[in-house]
Design an enzyme around this catalytic site. Sequence first.
Site, PDB file in Angstrom:
ATOM      1  N   MET A  55      14.277  71.590  17.858  1.00 50.35           N
ATOM      2  CA  MET A  55      12.930  71.793  18.407  1.00 50.35           C
ATOM      3  C   MET A  55      12.673  70.770  19.510  1.00 50.35           C
ATOM      4  SD  MET A  55      10.553  73.026  15.280  1.00 50.35           S
ATOM      5  CE  MET A  55      10.362  71.450  14.491  1.00 50.35           C
ATOM      6  N   GLY A  79      20.210  61.614  15.361  1.00 50.22           N
ATOM      7  CA  GLY A  79      20.528  62.604  14.322  1.00 50.22           C
ATOM      8  C   GLY A  79      21.011  63.904  14.959  1.00 50.22           C
ATOM      9  N   HIS A  80      20.303  64.366  16.005  1.00 50.92           N
ATOM     10  CA  HIS A  80      20.737  65.580  16.708  1.00 50.92           C
ATOM     11  C   HIS A  80      22.089  65.339  17.386  1.00 50.92           C
ATOM     12  CE1 HIS A  80      16.223  66.087  16.774  1.00 50.92           C
ATOM     13  NE2 HIS A  80      16.592  67.256  16.287  1.00 50.92           N
ATOM     14  N   ASP A  84      16.775  67.600   6.137  1.00 53.53           N
ATOM     15  CA  ASP A  84      15.928  68.737   5.738  1.00 53.53           C
ATOM     16  C   ASP A  84      16.724  69.566   4.730  1.00 53.53           C
ATOM     17  OD1 ASP A  84      13.627  68.316   7.583  1.00 53.53           O
ATOM     18  OD2 ASP A  84      15.215  68.482   9.066  1.00 53.53           O
ATOM     19  N   GLN A 110      15.493  73.002   3.615  1.00 61.49           N
ATOM     20  CA  GLN A 110      15.693  73.950   4.719  1.00 61.49           C
ATOM     21  C   GLN A 110      17.149  74.408   4.759  1.00 61.49           C
ATOM     22  OE1 GLN A 110      14.197  73.461   8.929  1.00 61.49           O
ATOM     23  NE2 GLN A 110      16.220  72.627   9.301  1.00 61.49           N
TER      24      GLN A 110
HETATM   25  O1  PAF Z   1      15.202  71.519  11.724  1.00 61.58           O
HETATM   26  C1  PAF Z   1      14.634  71.898  12.775  1.00 61.58           C
HETATM   27  O2  PAF Z   1      14.611  71.203  13.798  1.00 61.58           O
HETATM   28  C2  PAF Z   1      13.940  73.253  12.799  1.00 61.58           C
HETATM   29  O3  PAF Z   1      13.398  73.556  11.569  1.00 61.58           O
HETATM   30  C3  PAF Z   1      14.877  74.384  13.296  1.00 61.58           C
HETATM   31  C4  PAF Z   1      16.049  74.594  12.352  1.00 61.58           C
HETATM   32  C5  PAF Z   1      15.391  74.077  14.695  1.00 61.58           C
HETATM   33  C6  PAF Z   1      14.085  75.707  13.350  1.00 61.58           C
HETATM   34  O4  PAF Z   1      13.009  75.626  14.225  1.00 61.58           O
END
Ligand code: PAF
Length: 264
Positions: free
Chosen positions: A30, A36-37, A150, A153
């Site tokens: 997002m 982390g990314h 997450d 998720q």
């Molecule tokens: O983890 C995230 O950044 C968001 O939940 C994702 C998986 C990009 C979905 O919008």
Amino acid sequence: MIPVFRSLSEWMVFRSQLVVGHSLGFVPTMGGLHEGHSSLVRRSLAENELTAVSIFLNRTQFNNASDYETYPANFEQDLALLEDLGVDVVFAPDFEAMYPDTYLFKVSESQDSLSMEGVQRPGHFDGVLTVVLKLLNLSGAQRAYFGEKDYQQLRLVKGMVEAFFLPIEIVACETARADDGLALSSRNRRLSEAGRKKAAVFPRILTTASTPEEATGELREAGFEVEYVVDEGGRRFGAVNLEGVRLIDNWTLSVLKKLKGSLR
Ligand code: PAF
């Protein structure tokens, strides 16, 4: 310059030009990118011939308008980081492109999504699963990378991929942490300097308390507003608020035992 595709038609042209047999790794984000990314991206770069990253601030997964509005996004900075990392292409659609149905159709899960984050953030997982299904379908990738921070998720995305027979492998990546143990998150940027220091107490208490009840009591004493601390499926999960910033984290219980042993 890194190619950025904003429309679905541009993205589909890119996809149609991919050489058959070449692997594509996909990292959905997002924006508001941090280390982390970067660690997800590096894993994808190492395991695939090409890596695509999506940047889409998905408003359907925010149950709180101010959390959405203050989400720390910086598109130009994100692009520069992705370019430095060596990402091949960025997909950055807008709401109209991703939701031609204006969110009339959604994906819901009716068990795991009803606990923890699902209780605190009603509708959150419908928004996450719906956008992830759309993104995975559009990506055409062989592998997609998700962080264990997450964890709920991640579990739900894996379940959805199995339930809908999606031809993609979901790769779980370990939570990236700062030196003081705090899980990296875009939202950490909204903490004051003092708040950021104090935030490191959250993983410390989560990993040293013997029970969720003990952790809850210690966190409250330390000044955190506790949403939940739960031991479930071999993991301890926690969510707290500090200075109006939501922090979440989770650890495997076997790691907690080891950490406690080494702290004695
Ligand atoms: O983890 C995230 O950044 C968001 O939940 C994702 C998986 C990009 C979905 O919008």
